[in-house]
Design an enzyme around this catalytic site. Structure first.
Site, PDB file in Angstrom:
ATOM      1  N   THR A 263     -96.505   1.287  60.439  1.00  0.00           N
ATOM      2  CA  THR A 263     -97.309   2.510  60.347  1.00  0.00           C
ATOM      3  C   THR A 263     -97.819   2.760  58.927  1.00  0.00           C
ATOM      4  OG1 THR A 263     -97.321   4.906  60.612  1.00  0.00           O
ATOM      5  CG2 THR A 263     -95.183   3.914  60.147  1.00  0.00           C
TER       6      THR A 263
ATOM      7  N   THR B  61     -91.745  -1.884  31.774  1.00  0.00           N
ATOM      8  CA  THR B  61     -91.980  -0.869  30.734  1.00  0.00           C
ATOM      9  C   THR B  61     -90.742  -0.568  29.918  1.00  0.00           C
ATOM     10  OG1 THR B  61     -93.720   0.154  32.028  1.00  0.00           O
ATOM     11  CG2 THR B  61     -92.643   1.567  30.434  1.00  0.00           C
TER      12      THR B  61
HETATM   13  N1  ASP Z   1     -96.655  -2.303  34.589  1.00  0.00           N
HETATM   14  C1  ASP Z   1     -95.238  -2.011  34.436  1.00  0.00           C
HETATM   15  C2  ASP Z   1     -94.458  -3.057  35.206  1.00  0.00           C
HETATM   16  O1  ASP Z   1     -94.381  -2.971  36.400  1.00  0.00           O
HETATM   17  C3  ASP Z   1     -94.924  -0.641  34.915  1.00  0.00           C
HETATM   18  C4  ASP Z   1     -93.489  -0.191  34.723  1.00  0.00           C
HETATM   19  O2  ASP Z   1     -92.580  -0.936  34.439  1.00  0.00           O
HETATM   20  O3  ASP Z   1     -93.246   1.022  34.910  1.00  0.00           O
HETATM   21  O4  ASP Z   1     -93.945  -3.989  34.612  1.00  0.00           O
END
Ligand code: ASP
Length: 340
Positions: free
Chosen positions: A273, A12
């Site tokens: 766990t 992201t």
């Molecule tokens: N879907 C994204 C990823 O894992 C989520 C993120 O980066 O926060 O690349």
């Protein structure tokens, strides 16, 4: 001047909004970083960006990319004071769990980070995470793969994603943070792992390849048929996600016999766990002891991410099943709390 190598795998932090949703876009991260004046402050190191092609959403991460990251670090090991790895948050804890097994002799900081909101957004948490990760990688001698998010840097192989929306998206339920990044950055060297390999300017790499392993979460009413399908070859190892300190429905003869048949057949069954915090203790209850008696090995306080990474590492580098079973509960790279 200090030097940091920044490996951008995607996530992201460097994504752009598109009609199909947030997507990684090549070159976008560097563009956004050029807009961050703080990065040219005199306290900041020289930064070299290595961007992967393609940059990915970490939901598409593979074990080949884990090895690629380690290979890129090894190749540049002597040229930089530290490394920052930008990564999507969804599978960051898996990569952060795998890298220490691939680079057991690591003596420089590798700081993984990302963000919940893209750098291009006004409220992005990415700017703070990125700056803090770069400062830590440049200035502190930390022989660890860390996962920095918000106000803490955790040991990578102890971290887990705990929130899909909170800005402090990660936690390390069974190990204290290595660094606190509140108004001041404070490091805790007494919590750093002991590097068993002698210091070297080479970074030898271990193998890490995909393996036939699975996880199975116990729950009242689980289907024996589903479990028996999971326990079929080519399965090599099963992570059994048990109740509390490692308990399972041991009075269910069919269940116990299926597990016993699997361990007799050489399938490694690891007890982890379901609880976020705490350690497996198969001797505490009769129903845990009975799992031990049919050959289930304790995963102690491994996170599921670290258990997967450890089993992949062990099966990639060992062929002796007895040796693999013996190493599961033993601390190799700081991934678990050993038996006192
Ligand atoms: N879907 C994204 C990823 O894992 C989520 C993120 O980066 O926060 O690349």
């Amino acid at each position: 001047m200090k030097r940091v190598c920044l490996i951008n795998t995607g996530g992201t932090i460097g994504m752009k909004p598109t009609p199909e949703g947030l997507k990684p876009v090549p070159g976008f991260l560097a563009e956004q970083m050029r807009l961050m004046q703080e990065l040219s402050d005199e306290q900041m190191p020289q930064i070299e960006i290595v961007e992967y092609q393609p940059v990915i959403d970490s939901a598409n991460m593979t074990t080949a990319t884990w090895s690629q990251i380690a290979g890129d670090i090894a190749q540049r090991y002597n040229d930089f004071d530290g490394f920052v790895v930008l990564h999507g948050t969804d599978t960051m804890a898996y990569t952060a769990s795998a890298l220490p097994f691939i680079m057991p002799g690591l003596a420089k900081p590798v700081v993984m980070t990302g963000s919940q909101l893209p750098l291009g957004q006004v409220r992005s948490d990415g700017r703070e995470n990125l700056k803090t990760a770069i400062i830590i990688a440049a200035n502190y001698v930390i022989p660890e793969v860390g996962l920095l998010f918000g106000e803490a840097m955790y040991r990578g192989c102890r971290a887990t994603k705990v929130s899909a929306s909170r800005l402090d998206a990660f936690d390390s339920p069974n190990a204290l943070p290595l660094v606190s990044a509140e108004t001041a950055i404070e490091i805790f060297p007494e919590r750093f792992r002991e590097v068993l390999q002698p210091a070297s300017d080479q970074l030898p790499l271990e193998k890490m390849a995909p393996q036939e392993i699975a996880t199975f979460r116990l729950f009242p009413g689980m289907s024996h048929e589903v479990l028996s399908n999971v326990l079929r070859r080519p399965l090599k190892a099963l992570i059994l996600e048990t109740y509390g300190v490692g308990n399972g429905p041991a009075h269910d003869h069919q269940f116990l016999e299926m597990i016993h048949a699997a361990t007799r057949d050489g399938i490694v069954v690891v007890n982890c766990t379901q609880c976020r915090h705490g350690c497996v203790l198969q001797s505490a209850y009769e129903v845990g002891r009975m799992l031990h008696d049919v050959g289930v090995v304790s995963g102690r306080d491994l996170t599921i991410e670290a258990a997967i990474a450890k089993l992949m590492y062990l099966f990639s580098n060992e062929s002796d099943i007895a040796m693999i079973r013996q190493k599961v509960p033993v601390n190799l790279v700081g991934e678990l709390t050993p038996e006192p």
